[in-house]
Design a protein around this motif. Structure first.
Motif, PDB file in Angstrom:
ATOM      1  N   VAL A 149       0.836  -1.203   0.000  1.00 39.91           N
ATOM      2  CA  VAL A 149       0.000   0.000   0.000  1.00 39.91           C
ATOM      3  C   VAL A 149       0.868   1.248   0.000  1.00 39.91           C
ATOM      4  O   VAL A 149       0.614   2.206  -0.748  1.00 39.91           O
TER       5      VAL A 149
ATOM      6  N   THR B 183       0.813   4.000  -3.096  1.00 37.84           N
ATOM      7  CA  THR B 183       0.524   5.427  -2.926  1.00 37.84           C
ATOM      8  C   THR B 183       1.736   6.277  -3.319  1.00 37.84           C
ATOM      9  O   THR B 183       1.577   7.368  -3.882  1.00 37.84           O
TER      10      THR B 183
ATOM     11  N   LEU C 291       1.167   0.827   5.679  1.00 39.38           N
ATOM     12  CA  LEU C 291       0.513   2.020   6.202  1.00 39.38           C
ATOM     13  C   LEU C 291      -0.549   1.656   7.229  1.00 39.38           C
ATOM     14  O   LEU C 291      -1.366   0.762   7.005  1.00 39.38           O
TER      15      LEU C 291
ATOM     16  N   ARG D 293      -3.758   2.956   9.952  1.00 42.23           N
ATOM     17  CA  ARG D 293      -4.997   3.696   9.701  1.00 42.23           C
ATOM     18  C   ARG D 293      -4.760   5.202   9.651  1.00 42.23           C
ATOM     19  O   ARG D 293      -5.288   5.903   8.780  1.00 42.23           O
TER      20      ARG D 293
ATOM     21  N   GLU E  99      -2.039   6.832   8.867  1.00 46.54           N
ATOM     22  CA  GLU E  99      -1.300   7.189   7.661  1.00 46.54           C
ATOM     23  C   GLU E  99      -2.188   7.102   6.422  1.00 46.54           C
ATOM     24  O   GLU E  99      -2.031   7.902   5.482  1.00 46.54           O
ATOM     25  N   LYS E 100      -3.114   6.181   6.419  1.00 43.64           N
ATOM     26  CA  LYS E 100      -4.057   6.107   5.296  1.00 43.64           C
ATOM     27  C   LYS E 100      -4.967   7.333   5.271  1.00 43.64           C
ATOM     28  O   LYS E 100      -5.307   7.839   4.189  1.00 43.64           O
ATOM     29  N   TRP E 101      -5.369   7.826   6.449  1.00 42.56           N
ATOM     30  CA  TRP E 101      -6.158   9.057   6.502  1.00 42.56           C
ATOM     31  C   TRP E 101      -5.345  10.249   5.994  1.00 42.56           C
ATOM     32  O   TRP E 101      -5.901  11.196   5.429  1.00 42.56           O
TER      33      TRP E 101
ATOM     34  N   ALA F 292      -5.162   9.605   1.950  1.00 43.26           N
ATOM     35  CA  ALA F 292      -6.425   9.549   1.197  1.00 43.26           C
ATOM     36  C   ALA F 292      -6.824  10.886   0.564  1.00 43.26           C
ATOM     37  O   ALA F 292      -7.120  10.930  -0.644  1.00 43.26           O
TER      38      ALA F 292
END
Length: 513
Positions: free
Chosen positions: A380, A384, A457, A459, A461-463, A466
């Motif tokens: 992931v 990204t 990543l 949670r 870091e995903k926020w 995104a």
């Protein structure tokens, strides 16, 4: 329209928030990050309200205006207002601030709560000054914010940066102060040559009313341009940027390169072009030459870097060359493209710096040769990172493609040679991005010590990632809202400068089409 002083509130809220964060009692200090993030989200809500209240069809030069006497004896007013260009940059700043705060969640040792409080308080202060510098419609007030921004950035780099942080912070400060002092001379000269009075520094009052010989006006232009070239940064006054961006924390580097440096290109539009239209056309050949050199030079140096953060910093020098090229192409297409480029570059740079920062946190090294095969262990993160890189190299369908295409198209309409040479930057961008991705992410699976396998990543870091990825896709396929916002301001600037788009050429009668 609204009667609320939205622009003032967008500065007051983060400043008050910074004081609250810094003054939290020891028992509540562990909540400094949450308070800072909440304050930045309130500021973002105010930014969205400002966007909604802005009327793109209005004929007024500035909207959401606030004007109060500040130092009338010297012609200084507390005057705020935005056109489409300023509003787009303010909204970009208030979007990136909470993203950066969330990315910087674990930048400072949690045990040392006082240090954590100061770190997040400084970022909120920086947000307030960023809003102020884009919203100021008084030249002297703009200068105050222009210099005030140096303070939080200096401490963010000097106190929280890498091993060479003090050197990088001092170099950043000296370059910026030198450019600012040169601009101060021109600021004073503009007031003397303008209509004067208790509101003699207002931009609207100065446009078309700065009198003086052509030589004097050209010197004033040069004073402003030097300061903005340093801030942008352009070759040859760019050398502070790679050091500052490399030593700063990734979140600080995003706000520095993605937002603060846009003050340079924004200032070229607001002050160089609008206050000194004749001097701007006089200087255009030199400025275009410097812009083209920046495009190619920044890209070539990026290819040769082994430090990931330094490579990303050099890519920005190349991108700023494109932005300046579009501004001084003196076409509506180039102007719209350069303004859109400022917004798109802010998000693409944020993606590169922050995702690279996540990678460095996991491995502890910024050196590209120390990596390889990471897409096999952090797919992931690798995906990204690739999307952010593809946006930076202007892949069709992602945001930077639209702005880069418009800049080159607008430049080609009037300066074909400059556009052709600058197009080389597209090829070089593909090289430095794809080579970096290949060396870092592809190859055999790396060996890690037992228990040292890095996680993908999380949670939080995903926020962080995104909204950045969403901006690439949204502005890549549908840039119309931003273009509709900025186009009236671009057209007004062209009218002030006194230039029109070149007439399209048509084939001669009897020739083949």
């Amino acid at each position: 329209m609204t009667s609320l002083p939205l622009l003032t509130l967008m500065m007051v809220v983060p400043l008050v928030g910074a004081v609250v964060v810094a003054a939290l009692p020891s028992g509540a200090a562990r909540h400094a990050r949450q308070v800072a993030l909440g304050v930045s989200l309130v500021t973002l809500a105010l930014g969205i309200a400002a966007w909604v209240a802005f009327d793109s069809g209005s004929g007024a030069m500035f909207q959401l205006t606030e004007t109060h006497a500040w130092i009338p004896q010297f012609g200084v007013s507390y005057a705020l207002g935005v056109d489409g260009i300023a509003l787009a940059l303010i909204v970009m700043a208030v979007i990136l601030t909470p993203v950066c705060l969330l990315a910087a969640w674990n930048d400072v040792d949690e045990v040392d709560t006082g240090r954590t409080q100061r770190y997040f308080a400084l970022m909120l202060v920086l947000e307030a000054f960023m809003v102020g510098v884009f919203a100021a419609t008084d030249v002297f007030l703009f200068y105050v914010f222009f210099e005030a921004m140096l303070i939080p950035v200096y401490f963010l780099i000097g106190l929280y940066g890498g091993p060479r942080r003090q050197y990088a912070a001092v170099k950043f400060l000296l370059f910026s102060l030198a450019g600012g002092l040169v601009m101060l001379v021109s600021v004073i000269a503009v007031y003397v040559a303008g209509p004067g009075g208790p509101d003699g520094f207002l931009v609207e009052k100065l446009i078309g009313n700065v009198d003086g010989s052509p030589a004097a006006l050209r010197w004033m232009f040069v004073g402003f341009f030097i300061a903005f070239a340093v801030k942008a940064p352009m070759w040859p006054v760019h050398t502070w940027l790679p050091d500052a961006a490399t030593e700063a924390r990734p979140a600080t580097a995003v706000l520095l390169v993605g937002v603060l440096d846009k003050v340079g290109t924004y200032g070229m539009i607001r002050f160089c072009l609008q206050l000194f239209p004749e001097a701007s056309t006089w200087a255009t050949p030199v400025v275009l030459t410097l812009a083209v050199i920046s495009v190619v030079y920044g890209a070539l140096l990026a290819i040769g870097q082994t430090d990931m953060m330094r490579l990303i910093a050099f890519t920005s020098i190349s991108h700023f060359g494109f932005i300046v090229l579009g501004i001084f192409a003196m076409t509506s297409v180039g102007g719209a493209g350069s303004t859109l480029y400022m917004v798109n570059h802010g998000f693409s740079t944020a993606g590169l710096f922050l995702i690279a920062g996540f990678l460095v946190t996991r491995h502890g090294s910024k050196r590209i040769p120390d990596y390889g095969g990471w897409q096999r262990v952090t797919p992931v993160l690798a995906g990204t990172f690739l999307v952010a890189g593809l946006s930076s190299l202007a892949l069709p369908g992602l945001s930077s493609f639209v702005s880069e295409f418009l800049v080159l198209q607008g430049t080609f309409m009037r300066y074909k040679v400059a556009a052709v040479i600058a197009a080389l930057g597209i090829v070089l961008a593909a090289l430095y991005i794809l080579l970096m991705y290949q060396r870092v992410m592809t190859g055999p699976k790396p060996a890690f010590a037992e228990g040292g396998h890095p996680r993908d990543l999380n949670r939080r870091e995903k926020w962080v990632v995104a909204p950045i990825i969403a901006s690439f896709v949204l502005l890549g396929f549908y840039p119309k809202p931003v273009l509709d916002l900025v186009n009236p301001a671009v057209d007004r600037t062209m009218q002030i400068v006194g230039v029109t788009d070149p007439a399209p050429t048509s084939a001669a009668p009897g020739s083949s089409k």
